[in-house]
Design a protein around this motif. Sequence first.
Motif, PDB file in Angstrom:
ATOM      1  N   LYS A   1       2.923  -8.965 -17.234  1.00  0.00           N
ATOM      2  CA  LYS A   1       3.002  -7.554 -16.796  1.00  0.00           C
ATOM      3  C   LYS A   1       1.686  -7.606 -15.869  1.00  0.00           C
ATOM      4  O   LYS A   1       0.673  -6.989 -16.256  1.00  0.00           O
ATOM      5  N   PRO A   2       1.604  -7.920 -14.751  1.00  0.00           N
ATOM      6  CA  PRO A   2       0.459  -8.211 -13.765  1.00  0.00           C
ATOM      7  C   PRO A   2      -0.222  -6.723 -13.645  1.00  0.00           C
ATOM      8  O   PRO A   2       0.813  -5.780 -13.077  1.00  0.00           O
ATOM      9  N   LEU A   3      -1.387  -6.515 -13.507  1.00  0.00           N
ATOM     10  CA  LEU A   3      -2.018  -5.285 -13.294  1.00  0.00           C
ATOM     11  C   LEU A   3      -3.529  -5.576 -12.886  1.00  0.00           C
ATOM     12  O   LEU A   3      -4.273  -6.130 -13.369  1.00  0.00           O
ATOM     13  N   PHE A   4      -3.733  -4.791 -11.619  1.00  0.00           N
ATOM     14  CA  PHE A   4      -5.013  -4.576 -11.192  1.00  0.00           C
ATOM     15  C   PHE A   4      -5.389  -2.998 -11.476  1.00  0.00           C
ATOM     16  O   PHE A   4      -4.491  -2.290 -10.774  1.00  0.00           O
TER      17      PHE A   4
ATOM     18  N   HIS B   1       0.969  -1.127  -0.025  1.00  0.00           N
ATOM     19  CA  HIS B   1       0.147   0.000   0.008  1.00  0.00           C
ATOM     20  C   HIS B   1       0.985   1.262   0.003  1.00  0.00           C
ATOM     21  O   HIS B   1       1.526   1.591   1.006  1.00  0.00           O
ATOM     22  N   ARG B   2       0.988   1.996  -1.347  1.00  0.00           N
ATOM     23  CA  ARG B   2       1.864   3.092  -1.232  1.00  0.00           C
ATOM     24  C   ARG B   2       3.288   2.807  -1.129  1.00  0.00           C
ATOM     25  O   ARG B   2       4.039   3.578  -0.696  1.00  0.00           O
ATOM     26  N   GLY B   3       3.791   1.632  -1.314  1.00  0.00           N
ATOM     27  CA  GLY B   3       5.082   0.923  -1.249  1.00  0.00           C
ATOM     28  C   GLY B   3       5.029   0.584   0.297  1.00  0.00           C
ATOM     29  O   GLY B   3       4.175   0.456   0.902  1.00  0.00           O
ATOM     30  N   ALA B   4       6.365   0.655   0.724  1.00  0.00           N
ATOM     31  CA  ALA B   4       6.674  -0.028   2.195  1.00  0.00           C
ATOM     32  C   ALA B   4       6.346   1.447   3.123  1.00  0.00           C
ATOM     33  O   ALA B   4       7.496   1.869   3.609  1.00  0.00           O
TER      34      ALA B   4
ATOM     35  N   PHE C   1       2.591  -7.033  -5.392  1.00  0.00           N
ATOM     36  CA  PHE C   1       2.073  -5.874  -6.153  1.00  0.00           C
ATOM     37  C   PHE C   1       2.392  -4.378  -5.402  1.00  0.00           C
ATOM     38  O   PHE C   1       2.437  -4.313  -4.289  1.00  0.00           O
ATOM     39  N   LEU C   2       2.860  -3.576  -6.047  1.00  0.00           N
ATOM     40  CA  LEU C   2       2.989  -2.190  -5.893  1.00  0.00           C
ATOM     41  C   LEU C   2       1.848  -1.325  -6.309  1.00  0.00           C
ATOM     42  O   LEU C   2       1.420  -1.209  -7.055  1.00  0.00           O
ATOM     43  N   GLU C   3       1.300  -0.764  -5.020  1.00  0.00           N
ATOM     44  CA  GLU C   3       0.005  -0.049  -5.131  1.00  0.00           C
ATOM     45  C   GLU C   3       0.313   1.395  -5.129  1.00  0.00           C
ATOM     46  O   GLU C   3       1.111   1.870  -4.634  1.00  0.00           O
ATOM     47  N   THR C   4      -0.547   2.293  -5.829  1.00  0.00           N
ATOM     48  CA  THR C   4      -0.294   3.610  -5.999  1.00  0.00           C
ATOM     49  C   THR C   4      -1.645   4.493  -6.241  1.00  0.00           C
ATOM     50  O   THR C   4      -2.481   3.650  -6.630  1.00  0.00           O
TER      51      THR C   4
ATOM     52  N   TYR D   1      -0.645  -1.876  -9.149  1.00  0.00           N
ATOM     53  CA  TYR D   1      -1.966  -1.657  -8.674  1.00  0.00           C
ATOM     54  C   TYR D   1      -2.330  -0.374  -8.574  1.00  0.00           C
ATOM     55  O   TYR D   1      -2.553   0.012  -7.538  1.00  0.00           O
ATOM     56  N   PRO D   2      -2.287   0.404  -9.689  1.00  0.00           N
ATOM     57  CA  PRO D   2      -2.642   1.862  -9.736  1.00  0.00           C
ATOM     58  C   PRO D   2      -4.000   2.237  -9.544  1.00  0.00           C
ATOM     59  O   PRO D   2      -4.979   1.449  -9.936  1.00  0.00           O
ATOM     60  N   GLU D   3      -4.428   3.253  -8.832  1.00  0.00           N
ATOM     61  CA  GLU D   3      -5.890   3.486  -8.747  1.00  0.00           C
ATOM     62  C   GLU D   3      -6.120   4.910  -9.501  1.00  0.00           C
ATOM     63  O   GLU D   3      -5.245   5.986  -9.553  1.00  0.00           O
ATOM     64  N   ILE D   4      -7.099   4.936 -10.121  1.00  0.00           N
ATOM     65  CA  ILE D   4      -7.865   6.220 -10.733  1.00  0.00           C
ATOM     66  C   ILE D   4      -8.400   6.924  -9.785  1.00  0.00           C
ATOM     67  O   ILE D   4      -9.661   6.827  -9.317  1.00  0.00           O
ATOM     68  N   LYS D   5      -7.569   7.779  -9.398  1.00  0.00           N
ATOM     69  CA  LYS D   5      -8.006   8.521  -7.971  1.00  0.00           C
ATOM     70  C   LYS D   5      -8.974   9.786  -8.292  1.00  0.00           C
ATOM     71  O   LYS D   5      -8.284  10.516  -9.175  1.00  0.00           O
ATOM     72  N   ASN D   6     -10.048   9.962  -7.495  1.00  0.00           N
ATOM     73  CA  ASN D   6     -10.582  11.176  -7.648  1.00  0.00           C
ATOM     74  C   ASN D   6     -10.885  11.893  -9.003  1.00  0.00           C
ATOM     75  O   ASN D   6     -10.847  12.773  -9.348  1.00  0.00           O
ATOM     76  N   PRO D   7     -11.513  10.740  -9.857  1.00  0.00           N
ATOM     77  CA  PRO D   7     -11.520  11.133 -11.274  1.00  0.00           C
ATOM     78  C   PRO D   7     -12.548  12.520 -11.537  1.00  0.00           C
ATOM     79  O   PRO D   7     -12.434  13.092 -12.435  1.00  0.00           O
TER      80      PRO D   7
END
Length: 377
Positions: free
Chosen positions: A226-229, A52-55, A77-80, A180-186
């Motif tokens: 190239k795994p992606l969520f 979650h947001r890296g370590a 997964f690296l989440e951002t 694992y990137p988020e489309i944040k506050n679109p």
Amino acid sequence: MASSTSGCIIIALLVLFLTTPAPGAARHHERVLKHSSGKKPLQTERPYNIAHRGANGELPEETHAAYERAVVEGTDFLETDIISTKDGKLICFHDLILDATTDIANHTEFKDRVRTYEVQGANVTGFFTVDFTLAEILTLGAVQRWPFRDQSYNGKYKVITFEEYIEIALSTTDRIVGIYPEIKNPVFINQHVKWPGGKTHENIFVETLQKYGYGGKYLSEAWKQKPLFIQSFAPTALAKAATLIDSPLIFLIDDFSVPTQDTNLTFYQITTNQYFDYLVSFGVVGIGPWKDNIAIPNAENYAAPPTHLIRRAHDHGLQVHPYTFRNENQFLHFNFHQDPYQEYIYWLADLKVDGLFTDFCGSLKLYQDWAMPLKMQ
């Protein structure tokens, strides 16, 4: 002398037998190398460890250092969170304002940039990323959000772009690491940032992923390379993304009482079985609920028995990746005796979720290696 020689021959043959892989094992090994271009594939046999947001339990969140540490500690997964600058550049940043996780307060040259905007029905005041160019944001230093965490790295690292984040994941040398990137506050971003040709936050987000070769349905060969969520709290953003890319989508679920940013419904109202059917229909493969929606704490900080959300999601074929798991006592319900491993046991062994968002991916990795070791190391 003859018996000694025979013994040596027997020992040599035994060593050769034990150290030579069986034909099937050799073929499997060859398939792994061919599939991953020399990298170990992403593990898919146990719940995902999502950094979650890296370590960020150790280092300022969503920085190059936090993501590199997460890779070293063994995350899957690296989440951002992906938002935009004034000039339309996508950056890894959780908040819409720079106040909590940068040293913007020390930059007097920007003191006149404070603004108040409406965000999801409430007025928010601060230094908004949409009022700064990327070049200006890169003059700031990242800082640790929580005062009880290590402050010694404050100011040492910069905000990174979406592309830099992707390159961190792709540059690993020994194994495949997913993103694992988020489309944040679109909704907010699209109100304040305009791209040429009428493109939106969702368009630019997906184009960036495709630039680096991401795409493919969950567990397809392309996905495994190239795994992606793709995640979002905004169901309309996920629906739009589904028209642009065939990657798996995760619907994030906030506190049930909170209204979504893009519908007139609360998160409780859009977690019905009928809504789950709708989500599945356009490519959503999982939900990312706030964990207190499932094990609701009482006034004494004891978690109640779980709700039926996990069961209903699984009945619809949806994975469940709850957030956020943190080691510190103030984030642990008393049921877990101030022990994060007890919390892992509850969620992974008892409730059987499919992944965890954690600030301490190293702790989760150590627990999983002990409790649920991988068959193929």
